[in-house]
Design an enzyme around this catalytic site. Structure first.
Site, PDB file in Angstrom:
ATOM      1  N   GLY A 278       1.614   4.710  -7.362  1.00  0.00           N
ATOM      2  CA  GLY A 278       1.242   3.456  -6.687  1.00  0.00           C
ATOM      3  C   GLY A 278       0.183   3.690  -5.624  1.00  0.00           C
ATOM      4  N   ALA A 279      -0.853   4.445  -6.010  1.00  0.00           N
ATOM      5  CA  ALA A 279      -1.851   4.868  -5.015  1.00  0.00           C
ATOM      6  C   ALA A 279      -3.039   3.915  -4.898  1.00  0.00           C
ATOM      7  CB  ALA A 279      -2.345   6.278  -5.363  1.00  0.00           C
TER       8      ALA A 279
ATOM      9  N   GLY B 177      -2.089  -0.108  -0.171  1.00  0.00           N
ATOM     10  CA  GLY B 177      -1.043   0.063   0.853  1.00  0.00           C
ATOM     11  C   GLY B 177      -0.769   1.500   1.259  1.00  0.00           C
TER      12      GLY B 177
ATOM     13  N   TYR C 294      16.760  -6.162  -3.555  1.00  0.00           N
ATOM     14  CA  TYR C 294      15.764  -5.236  -2.986  1.00  0.00           C
ATOM     15  C   TYR C 294      16.488  -4.166  -2.161  1.00  0.00           C
ATOM     16  CZ  TYR C 294      11.914  -3.250  -0.371  1.00  0.00           C
ATOM     17  OH  TYR C 294      11.024  -2.361   0.174  1.00  0.00           O
TER      18      TYR C 294
ATOM     19  N   LYS D 146      16.762  -0.046  -2.751  1.00  0.00           N
ATOM     20  CA  LYS D 146      16.377   0.969  -1.765  1.00  0.00           C
ATOM     21  C   LYS D 146      17.582   1.814  -1.327  1.00  0.00           C
ATOM     22  CE  LYS D 146      11.953   0.364  -1.671  1.00  0.00           C
ATOM     23  NZ  LYS D 146      11.022   1.453  -2.038  1.00  0.00           N
TER      24      LYS D 146
ATOM     25  N   PRO E  25      10.279   3.074   5.993  1.00  0.00           N
ATOM     26  CA  PRO E  25       9.533   2.216   6.913  1.00  0.00           C
ATOM     27  C   PRO E  25      10.201   0.858   7.127  1.00  0.00           C
ATOM     28  CG  PRO E  25       8.194   2.877   4.989  1.00  0.00           C
ATOM     29  CD  PRO E  25       9.632   3.133   4.671  1.00  0.00           C
TER      30      PRO E  25
ATOM     31  N   VAL F 213       5.704  -3.089   7.409  1.00  0.00           N
ATOM     32  CA  VAL F 213       4.361  -2.506   7.257  1.00  0.00           C
ATOM     33  C   VAL F 213       3.481  -3.585   6.638  1.00  0.00           C
ATOM     34  CG1 VAL F 213       2.981  -0.618   6.289  1.00  0.00           C
ATOM     35  CG2 VAL F 213       5.444  -0.300   6.651  1.00  0.00           C
TER      36      VAL F 213
ATOM     37  N   THR G 283       1.001  -4.667   4.356  1.00  0.00           N
ATOM     38  CA  THR G 283       0.253  -4.265   3.155  1.00  0.00           C
ATOM     39  C   THR G 283       0.299  -5.479   2.223  1.00  0.00           C
ATOM     40  OG1 THR G 283       2.280  -3.460   2.128  1.00  0.00           O
ATOM     41  CG2 THR G 283       0.988  -1.832   3.349  1.00  0.00           C
ATOM     42  N   GLU G 284       0.130  -5.245   0.933  1.00  0.00           N
ATOM     43  CA  GLU G 284       0.273  -6.361  -0.023  1.00  0.00           C
ATOM     44  C   GLU G 284       1.742  -6.680  -0.287  1.00  0.00           C
ATOM     45  OE1 GLU G 284      -1.623  -5.043  -3.579  1.00  0.00           O
ATOM     46  OE2 GLU G 284      -3.606  -5.581  -2.901  1.00  0.00           O
TER      47      GLU G 284
HETATM   48  C1  8X3 Z   1      10.084  -3.324   3.416  1.00  0.00           C
HETATM   49  C2  8X3 Z   1      10.694  -3.678   4.710  1.00  0.00           C
HETATM   50  O1  8X3 Z   1      12.124  -5.334   6.038  1.00  0.00           O
HETATM   51  O2  8X3 Z   1      10.945  -6.220   4.108  1.00  0.00           O
HETATM   52  O3  8X3 Z   1      10.750  -2.322   2.728  1.00  0.00           O
HETATM   53  O4  8X3 Z   1      12.859  -4.820   3.808  1.00  0.00           O
HETATM   54  S1  8X3 Z   1      11.690  -5.069   4.630  1.00  0.00           S
END
Ligand code: 8X3
Length: 252
Positions: A10-11, A14, A152, A156, A182, A185, A187-188
């Protein structure tokens, strides 16, 4: 000294792109991967001014494509020293009562299964050579859960658990395994999460100073430049304005 070889998934944007830039500036040979051929080409042309680059255009969630791409590396790019498992996204921000099943599937397919496929094929060589360094991109969502982010966060959390287990399994081979987590951040990331809705994406970072891709890239560079006996195993990086997944100090 021979240049170390880093593979970054994914380079094309971001955190992945900023990490590729910083690694190239610091003398590493790079294999950069992405799904978008045109963007991969543009990035490759930029980085080729600094270092040797090999591009691989494939989708990490496609097991066969991943295997084929990684088995066809040219001899001078075969011995990967560093794997940055960066590819991953959020799709949608909805409660379980209204979320699209296809969004849930994409997050599991890319963030979890894609990361496993790449890791599986890259670690084969690392195990044979008894060396290597793997850094997985987690998130604050690997440490906490928040409303409308269940899958999501689950994806993670899986990355976090896999990282810790993998560190144990690869311990006999002297391979460093780590994760970087993180917070916000810019980014996109939010644009993709909200299907291109720029207004909604902007709101995520409104009234606060988010991290930049470069901030995470700098930490990544620090991690991969430690002495052989040092593994920075787990790093949570937040903007100063963020105290937890949902506690953010904003200017009104
Ligand atoms: C991205 C940060 O706070 O949207 O991994 O989960 S958050």
């Amino acid at each position: 000294m021979t240049k170390r070889i880093a593979l970054i998934t994914g380079a094309t944007s971001g955190i992945g792109l900023e990490t590729a830039r910083l690694f190239a500036q610091n003398g590493m040979k790079l294999i950069i991967t992405g799904r978008r051929k045109d963007r991969l080409q543009v990035v490759a042309e930029e980085l080729a001014l600094l270092t040797q680059i090999h591009t691989l255009c494939f989708d990490v969630s496609d097991k066969e494509a991943t295997q084929i791409a990684l088995s066809q590396l040219p001899p001078d790019f075969k011995e990967i020293d560093i794997l940055i498992n960066n590819a991953g996204n959020a799709y949608g921000m909805d409660g379980a009562d209204s979320a699209k099943l296809s969004d849930w599937e994409k997050m599991i397919d890319i963030n979890v299964k894609g990361l496993l496929y790449v890791t599986h094929f890259v670690t084969e060589g690392m195990i044979q050579r008894n060396r290597g360094h793997i850094i997985n991109l987690g998130s604050i969502a690997a440490k906490e859960v928040y409303p409308k982010g269940s899958v999501y966060c689950a994806s993670k959390h899986a990355v976090d658990a896999f990282t810790r287990g993998l560190r144990q399994d690869l311990n006999p081979y002297g391979i460093k395994v780590a994760a970087i987590h993180p917070g916000l951040v810019e980014t996109e990331f939010s644009l993709i999460r909200f299907e291109g809705d720029a207004e909604k994406a902007k709101k995520v970072y409104e009234g606060m100073e988010p991290l930049r891709g470069r901030d995470i890239a700098e930490a990544m560079l620090f991690m991969v430049t430690r002495a052989p006996h040092v593994n920075i195993a787990d790093l949570l990086i937040l903007p100063t304005a963020q105290a937890s997944a949902s506690l953010v100090k904003r200017k009104s």
